[in-house]
Design a protein around this motif. Sequence first.
Motif, short mmCIF file in Angstrom:
data_model
loop_
_atom_site.label_atom_id
_atom_site.label_comp_id
_atom_site.label_asym_id
_atom_site.label_seq_id
_atom_site.Cartn_x
_atom_site.Cartn_y
_atom_site.Cartn_z
N PRO A 205 1.01 -0.90 -0.34
CA PRO A 205 -0.22 0.35 0.42
C PRO A 205 1.05 1.04 0.12
CG PRO A 205 -0.97 -1.17 1.49
CD PRO A 205 0.48 -1.85 0.75
N TYR A 232 5.28 -1.02 3.66
CA TYR A 232 4.23 0.19 2.86
C TYR A 232 5.22 0.82 1.60
CZ TYR A 232 0.84 -0.81 6.57
OH TYR A 232 0.24 -0.42 7.57
N ARG A 271 -2.28 5.23 0.67
CA ARG A 271 -3.88 4.46 1.39
C ARG A 271 -3.49 6.05 2.67
NH1 ARG A 271 -8.24 1.89 0.11
NH2 ARG A 271 -8.34 1.48 2.31
N ASP A 329 -1.15 0.36 9.87
CA ASP A 329 -2.06 -0.97 10.09
C ASP A 329 -3.21 -0.47 9.72
OD1 ASP A 329 0.05 -1.44 9.49
OD2 ASP A 329 0.34 -2.65 11.60
N THR A 332 -5.25 2.02 7.03
CA THR A 332 -4.81 2.10 5.44
C THR A 332 -5.63 0.84 4.58
OG1 THR A 332 -2.70 0.20 5.82
CG2 THR A 332 -2.34 2.50 5.63
N ARG A 333 -6.06 -0.32 5.72
CA ARG A 333 -7.09 -1.36 5.60
C ARG A 333 -8.25 -0.42 5.64
NH1 ARG A 333 -4.36 -5.20 10.07
NH2 ARG A 333 -1.63 -5.32 8.91
N PRO A 334 -9.31 -1.50 4.94
CA PRO A 334 -10.99 -1.12 4.73
C PRO A 334 -11.43 -1.54 6.17
CG PRO A 334 -9.92 -2.22 2.70
CD PRO A 334 -8.77 -2.31 3.80
N GLY A 335 -12.17 -0.70 6.23
CA GLY A 335 -12.81 -1.60 7.71
C GLY A 335 -13.19 0.09 8.35
N ARG A 338 -11.13 3.03 9.60
CA ARG A 338 -10.75 3.58 8.29
C ARG A 338 -11.65 4.42 8.26
NH1 ARG A 338 -7.12 4.42 3.86
NH2 ARG A 338 -8.32 5.73 1.66
#
Length: 370
Positions: A205, A232, A271, A329, A332-335, A338
């Motif tokens: 990412p 990253y 991201r 961590d 940057t992740r979908p969820g 974020r």
Amino acid sequence: MNAAQGRFLILSAGMGSGHHAVAAELARRLEAGGGRTRTVDVLDLLPPGVGRGLSTFYRTVICHAPAVYAGLYAAFFRAGDGPRPGSAPLAALAERRLLELVGRLRPDVVVPVFHLAAQLTGRLRARGALTVPSAVVVTDFAVHRQWLHPGNDTYLCLTPDLAGEVARAVGRPAVASGALVAPRFRGPAATVRDWRRRLGPPDRPPVLISTGAWGAGAGVAGTARLVASAGYRPLVLCGHNARLRREASRGAPEHAMGWVEDMPGLLSACRALVDNAAGQTALEAMAVGVPVVSFRAIPGHGREGSLRMAEHGFADYAPDAGALIRSLDALTRPGAARERRVETASGLFSGEGVRPLEALLRTAGRSGTV
């Protein structure tokens, strides 16, 4: 009097690029409503050589002597008990040229977007030398004392909380205008696919590391290595700092970038943003929908602004390397983490905008002061 009949003199400052970006967006919005604008660099109103010298000194201490700037900020900018030095002597040097400019351009409202300009207009309004209203657009999350002068007619701030603080401090009206960011940053850019191809395979990412127009900050190359070690792809924005670009390029030339014109596209392809100044780049990232993590913030307004952004829930503040990676961590992740951060930050763009300036224009027109 409405905005279509109004003339606005905007006082910006060539201290990096953030104040000019705000001034440009302010002018665009006022002109879209039918107003006429003129933007002037307040440093150009100082005696010959003084403005350039001030900018050079500030850039030098920010980039090469941050401890010196921290001391200057503590002495001149941070609020405290008892009398403290201010910028009044410096602002006084620009009074004659500003009054001459106002006499020639005949604006209906003067709008400072830099703290020295706010001191300048406040002084002149307080003693009646400036006969048209002044409305200060505060660009910082850290509203330090140099922004504040009770002579100014009104203040536009980033958030309602900041507006409340300013109103209590100066005893003048203050409103939440929200962040003044150009429309091209509102949502993913059309060039995002081109940037994704340029940034390489999607195995890591991409994370953007910002240092402002001047490429200021401590341990920037080390931050890039830390981000890379966590899996990253770091991309360092070095601005106009060629030395920093050389340092950041060692071992991984693709990680370092100079001045980038298409910031909406680059931000859209990343991201997260690792920021060190709590300035316009952070706001632009939030407008695009990219989470912000503050790390190794520059001293003074950078650190205080970063802490305030985190207090409001607009960004993370990472006090150490471990906290930085944990934030990346999570963000940057979908969820949910974020999504919450992006949604909270989007609230910065729903304020009053330039409506308070247009209202001030109408009020001044009825009172016969313009």
